[in-house]
Design a protein around this motif. Structure first.
Motif, mmCIF file in Angstrom:
data_model
loop_
_atom_site.group_PDB
_atom_site.id
_atom_site.type_symbol
_atom_site.label_atom_id
_atom_site.label_comp_id
_atom_site.label_asym_id
_atom_site.label_seq_id
_atom_site.Cartn_x
_atom_site.Cartn_y
_atom_site.Cartn_z
ATOM 1 N N ILE A 11 0.819 -1.221 0.000
ATOM 2 C CA ILE A 11 0.000 0.000 0.000
ATOM 3 C C ILE A 11 0.851 1.269 0.000
ATOM 4 O O ILE A 11 0.319 2.381 0.016
ATOM 5 N N GLY A 12 2.173 1.106 -0.026
ATOM 6 C CA GLY A 12 3.031 2.286 -0.149
ATOM 7 C C GLY A 12 3.329 3.007 1.154
ATOM 8 O O GLY A 12 3.651 4.205 1.138
ATOM 9 N N ALA A 13 3.271 2.295 2.277
ATOM 10 C CA ALA A 13 3.506 2.949 3.564
ATOM 11 C C ALA A 13 4.987 3.189 3.852
ATOM 12 O O ALA A 13 5.331 4.068 4.655
ATOM 13 N N ILE A 14 5.857 2.440 3.203
ATOM 14 C CA ILE A 14 7.286 2.523 3.543
ATOM 15 C C ILE A 14 7.870 3.922 3.312
ATOM 16 O O ILE A 14 8.551 4.460 4.199
ATOM 17 N N PRO A 15 7.635 4.579 2.161
ATOM 18 C CA PRO A 15 8.174 5.940 2.006
ATOM 19 C C PRO A 15 7.659 6.904 3.070
ATOM 20 O O PRO A 15 8.387 7.805 3.510
ATOM 21 N N ARG A 16 6.414 6.726 3.518
ATOM 22 C CA ARG A 16 5.854 7.594 4.560
ATOM 23 C C ARG A 16 6.563 7.350 5.896
ATOM 24 O O ARG A 16 6.842 8.301 6.639
ATOM 25 N N LEU A 17 6.827 6.081 6.188
ATOM 26 C CA LEU A 17 7.534 5.772 7.429
ATOM 27 C C LEU A 17 8.974 6.290 7.393
ATOM 28 O O LEU A 17 9.494 6.771 8.406
ATOM 29 N N ILE A 18 9.602 6.217 6.231
ATOM 30 C CA ILE A 18 10.956 6.760 6.094
ATOM 31 C C ILE A 18 10.940 8.269 6.344
ATOM 32 O O ILE A 18 11.810 8.807 7.043
ATOM 33 N N ALA A 41 8.992 0.030 13.067
ATOM 34 C CA ALA A 41 8.086 -0.504 12.047
ATOM 35 C C ALA A 41 8.871 -0.941 10.813
ATOM 36 O O ALA A 41 8.628 -2.020 10.247
ATOM 37 N N LEU A 42 9.844 -0.124 10.399
ATOM 38 C CA LEU A 42 10.660 -0.471 9.236
ATOM 39 C C LEU A 42 11.485 -1.727 9.504
ATOM 40 O O LEU A 42 11.621 -2.588 8.622
ATOM 41 N N PHE A 43 12.018 -1.838 10.711
ATOM 42 C CA PHE A 43 12.744 -3.064 11.063
ATOM 43 C C PHE A 43 11.826 -4.276 10.952
ATOM 44 O O PHE A 43 12.180 -5.294 10.345
ATOM 45 N N GLN A 66 11.128 -7.729 -0.663
ATOM 46 C CA GLN A 66 10.580 -6.556 -1.365
ATOM 47 C C GLN A 66 10.601 -5.325 -0.466
ATOM 48 O O GLN A 66 10.929 -4.224 -0.911
ATOM 49 N N ASN A 67 10.250 -5.512 0.793
ATOM 50 C CA ASN A 67 10.287 -4.384 1.722
ATOM 51 C C ASN A 67 11.714 -3.903 1.950
ATOM 52 O O ASN A 67 11.960 -2.697 2.077
ATOM 53 N N LYS A 68 12.649 -4.829 1.985
ATOM 54 C CA LYS A 68 14.049 -4.430 2.112
ATOM 55 C C LYS A 68 14.471 -3.552 0.940
ATOM 56 O O LYS A 68 15.146 -2.536 1.115
ATOM 57 N N ASP A 69 14.062 -3.944 -0.269
ATOM 58 C CA ASP A 69 14.395 -3.151 -1.453
ATOM 59 C C ASP A 69 13.838 -1.734 -1.345
ATOM 60 O O ASP A 69 14.512 -0.759 -1.692
ATOM 61 N N ALA A 70 12.613 -1.621 -0.851
ATOM 62 C CA ALA A 70 11.975 -0.310 -0.740
ATOM 63 C C ALA A 70 12.664 0.563 0.302
ATOM 64 O O ALA A 70 12.754 1.784 0.143
#
Length: 274
Positions: free
Chosen positions: A36-43, A60-62, A70-74
């Motif tokens: 859902i694209g949450a990773i850039p927001r968390l970063i 959360a990122l950990f 895939q999450n690692k790549d993001a």
């Protein structure tokens, strides 16, 4: 997801906490959160002035990296690494420790080693080695050990003060991390400036004390380190003679493990040489 973008500090904090808990609870949640694209927001929230939001976000990122490539790549984009490193250096201790754990997870994949570099990253890891809990120190040492596969990182680690921080841990058996710190020191000893710092009077005394009083595995690491130092430096060899190192190496050659005995025998040959 909407609350991650809110202008309200409490809403963003609560959203980050929720994603932290959801990512921890199941692999399907980790997959959905990434999709859902949450990773850039968390970063982006790693730069939050609110320390709780920052801590929830990095944790959360950990959690999102657990068994999810895939999450690692993001996360491992340039902006992601830069954000993690600034938390590693400037965050509250929990956030710093979890940043080290996150970097440790990322470091397990060689695909990210080109971006996991730089003196700031190692300054942050050294800080956790000095200030962190046992778990935090363990994660920082593990991340450092893995990242030193990239030889260029040895320079950054030494300049960041890694050697003395690792020697402090090696000299304190209560940390329970003596072997872990010695393993990293062996790696750094493959670099000239690393050897120079390890063979300080403090470093040589610390390693010799482990030869005398350490566990079997401590003695194996310490003897390997001292042998490497002496094979490259007459000054290290002379300093060990002055410290009366022959007696503990004789004892190690008799009562040590097979690996330690071999190292001790070679050390005795060097100590007896003209």
């Amino acid at each position: 997801m909407v609350k991650l973008c809110s202008n309200d500090v409490e809403e963003k904090r609560e959203a980050a906490r929720s994603f932290r808990n959801l990512a921890k609870s199941s692999s399907s949640n980790r997959l959905c959160i990434g999709q859902i694209g949450a990773i850039p927001r968390l970063i982006a929230l790693l730069y939050s002035p609110d320390t709780q939001t920052q801590t929830h976000s990095v944790t959360a990122l950990f959690n999102l990296t657990l068994r999810n490539e895939q999450n690692k790549d993001a996360i491992a984009c340039d902006k992601g690494i830069d954000a993690i490193v600034q938390v590693l250096i400037n965050g509250e201790i929990e956030a710093r420790e979890n940043s080290a754990a996150l970097l440790c997870n990322l470091a397990r994949s060689e695909a990210y080693h080109e971006v996991l570099c730089g003196e700031d990253l190692f300054i942050g890891l050294v800080g956790v080695l000095r200030d962190g809990s046992q778990r935090g120190k363990r994660d920082a040492a593990a991340a450092m050990y893995t990242l030193l596969r990239n030889r260029r990182n040895r320079v950054s680690a030494v300049r960041a003060g890694a050697v003395n921080a690792l020697l402090d841990i090696a000299g304190n058996g209560e940390t329970g991390l003596v072997d872990e710190s010695l393993a990293v020191l062996v790696n750094l000893a493959g670099y000239r400036d690393g050897r120079r710092e390890i063979q300080s009077p403090y470093g040589l005394q610390c390693l010799l004390d482990l030869i005398k009083h350490g566990s079997d595995s401590n003695k194996e690491f310490a003897s390997a380190l001292l042998l490497l130092l002496c094979q490259h430096s007459l000054s290290a060899l002379s300093a060990l003679r002055a410290l009366c190192a022959r007696e503990p190496f004789v004892a190690l050659s008799i009562r040590g493990t097979d690996r330690a005995c071999r190292k001790a025998t070679k050390m005795l040959e060097l100590l007896s040489s003209v």
